[in-house]
Design a protein around this motif. Structure first.
Motif, short mmCIF file in Angstrom:
data_model
loop_
_atom_site.label_atom_id
_atom_site.label_comp_id
_atom_site.label_asym_id
_atom_site.label_seq_id
_atom_site.Cartn_x
_atom_site.Cartn_y
_atom_site.Cartn_z
N ARG A 223 0.85 -1.19 0.00
CA ARG A 223 0.00 0.00 0.00
C ARG A 223 0.89 1.23 0.00
O ARG A 223 1.90 1.27 0.69
N LEU A 224 0.50 2.21 -0.79
CA LEU A 224 1.21 3.49 -0.84
C LEU A 224 0.29 4.58 -0.32
O LEU A 224 -0.85 4.70 -0.76
N LYS A 225 0.79 5.36 0.61
CA LYS A 225 0.04 6.50 1.16
C LYS A 225 0.84 7.76 0.91
O LYS A 225 1.99 7.87 1.33
N VAL A 226 0.23 8.72 0.21
CA VAL A 226 0.88 9.97 -0.12
C VAL A 226 0.28 11.09 0.72
O VAL A 226 -0.94 11.24 0.79
N PHE A 227 1.17 11.86 1.37
CA PHE A 227 0.76 12.97 2.22
C PHE A 227 1.21 14.29 1.60
O PHE A 227 2.22 14.33 0.88
N PRO A 228 0.52 15.38 1.90
CA PRO A 228 1.06 16.69 1.53
C PRO A 228 2.32 16.97 2.34
O PRO A 228 2.37 16.67 3.54
N GLY A 229 3.36 17.50 1.70
CA GLY A 229 4.54 17.88 2.45
C GLY A 229 5.82 17.33 1.87
O GLY A 229 5.83 16.63 0.85
N GLY A 230 6.91 17.68 2.53
CA GLY A 230 8.24 17.32 2.06
C GLY A 230 8.79 16.10 2.77
O GLY A 230 8.05 15.19 3.16
N HIS A 231 10.10 16.11 2.98
CA HIS A 231 10.77 14.93 3.51
C HIS A 231 10.30 14.58 4.92
O HIS A 231 10.20 13.40 5.26
N PHE A 232 10.03 15.58 5.72
CA PHE A 232 9.54 15.34 7.07
C PHE A 232 8.05 15.65 7.17
O PHE A 232 7.59 16.26 8.14
N TYR A 233 7.30 15.17 6.17
CA TYR A 233 5.84 15.32 6.14
C TYR A 233 5.20 14.81 7.42
O TYR A 233 4.17 15.31 7.87
N LEU A 234 5.80 13.79 8.05
CA LEU A 234 5.17 13.12 9.18
C LEU A 234 5.08 14.03 10.41
O LEU A 234 4.24 13.79 11.29
N VAL A 241 -0.35 9.45 10.18
CA VAL A 241 0.68 8.41 10.14
C VAL A 241 0.40 7.35 11.20
O VAL A 241 0.51 6.14 10.94
N LEU A 242 0.03 7.77 12.38
CA LEU A 242 -0.31 6.82 13.44
C LEU A 242 -1.50 5.95 13.03
O LEU A 242 -1.54 4.76 13.34
N ALA A 243 -2.45 6.56 12.33
CA ALA A 243 -3.61 5.79 11.84
C ALA A 243 -3.17 4.73 10.84
O ALA A 243 -3.70 3.60 10.84
N GLU A 244 -2.21 5.07 9.98
CA GLU A 244 -1.70 4.09 9.02
C GLU A 244 -1.02 2.93 9.74
O GLU A 244 -1.17 1.76 9.36
N ILE A 245 -0.25 3.24 10.78
CA ILE A 245 0.40 2.18 11.56
C ILE A 245 -0.65 1.30 12.23
O ILE A 245 -0.58 0.07 12.17
N THR A 246 -1.61 1.93 12.84
CA THR A 246 -2.66 1.19 13.54
C THR A 246 -3.42 0.29 12.58
O THR A 246 -3.70 -0.88 12.86
N ASP A 247 -3.78 0.84 11.41
CA ASP A 247 -4.49 0.04 10.41
C ASP A 247 -3.63 -1.12 9.93
O ASP A 247 -4.12 -2.23 9.72
N GLY A 248 -2.34 -0.84 9.72
CA GLY A 248 -1.46 -1.90 9.22
C GLY A 248 -1.25 -3.03 10.19
O GLY A 248 -0.93 -4.16 9.79
N LEU A 249 -1.45 -2.75 11.48
CA LEU A 249 -1.28 -3.77 12.52
C LEU A 249 -2.59 -4.25 13.10
O LEU A 249 -2.60 -4.97 14.11
N ALA A 250 -3.69 -3.89 12.46
CA ALA A 250 -5.02 -4.20 13.01
C ALA A 250 -5.23 -5.71 13.17
O ALA A 250 -5.88 -6.17 14.11
#
Length: 254
Positions: A223-234, A241-250
């Motif tokens: 899965r690829l997730k694209v966010f607005p922003g640069g290198h330190f978008y997170l 980002v935390l939601a992506e981690i949580t979903d990935g480990l659901a």
């Protein structure tokens, strides 16, 4: 495999919040010049449902007096030696940002060779490991290296203005840049672990197309997730980002 000395484990692995009942662990790998404390907010947000561990590389903060490790492969070997015999009682996922994403990939390869594929590899802020750019930031003088850090907006600019602190951190940063800029993906097949790639749409270190190359590195889900922003978008999208981690480990936390 022989268990590591507990003192060596504590030197490399930081646990900011106790989560003894968490069903899964997340091992976080910092960016070039980064330290384990970068992931303190992740640990605070995800604990106790997910136990968050963070790697502290040599040559920075409380390990400042130790020599840095010069290659991604050697660094992955050292982390694997510490982690493999210990973190085997629960599924282990990996999250790496920038250099840490490639390091996570190399660590995943070693764990899979042990027969213990990571639950998920979260690869943030980095192009696929088989892609290559001719980057030579590590060859710049100190001013050039500082200019790169400012351009990526990953380091507090007030800290960059302190010459004494700069003298302490620049050798480790230069070493990390050398390690990642001289890295070449070794021969070998893809991982079986799922990969979630996360990228800022204006990241100067990786285009979205280059981030899509992570799909070639797994036979599992991608899965690829694209966010607005640069290198330190997170930094600006921590909740997402935390939601992506949580979903990935659901599947492990349900």
């Amino acid at each position: 495999m022989t268990a590591p000395d507990p003192a060596e484990y504590d030197l490399w692995i930081r646990r900011f919040h106790q989560a003894p009942d968490a069903p899964v662990r997340l091992l976080c790998l910092p960016h070039a010049g980064g330290s384990a404390s970068f992931y303190f907010p992740v640990s605070a947000a995800l604990s106790p449902g997910i136990e968050v561990l963070a790697v502290q590389y040599p040559g920075r903060q409380d390990r400042r007096s130790e020599p840095s490790i010069g290659t991604v492969a050697e660094l992955a070997d050292r982390i694997h030696r510490v982690v493999a015999p210990v973190e085997d009682d629960r599924p282990l996922a990996l999250f790496g940002h920038s250099m840490g994403a490639v390091l996570g990939f190399e660590l995943a390869r070693r764990l899979e060779a042990d027969g213990r594929a990571p639950a998920v590899l979260f690869a943030s802020g980095r192009r696929g490991p088989a892609t290559h750019r001719d980057e030579r930031v590590h060859l710049r003088d100190d001013d050039g290296l500082v200019a790169e850090l400012k351009a990526l907006s990953g380091t507090n600019t007030a800290l960059l203005g302190d010459e004494e602190i700069l003298r302490m951190i620049l050798p480790a940063i230069r070493n990390d840049y050398r390690a990642i800029e001289t890295y070449r993906r070794p021969e070998g097949g893809p991982l079986s672990s799922p990969i979630v790639a996360l990228i800022g749409d204006a990241d100067p270190k990786s285009s979205v197309e280059e981030a899509k190359a992570w799909a070639e590195e797994t036979t599992g889900d991608f899965r690829l997730k694209v966010f607005p922003g640069g290198h330190f978008y997170l930094a600006a999208h921590q909740r997402e980002v935390l939601a992506e981690i949580t979903d990935g480990l659901a599947a492990y936390t349900a």
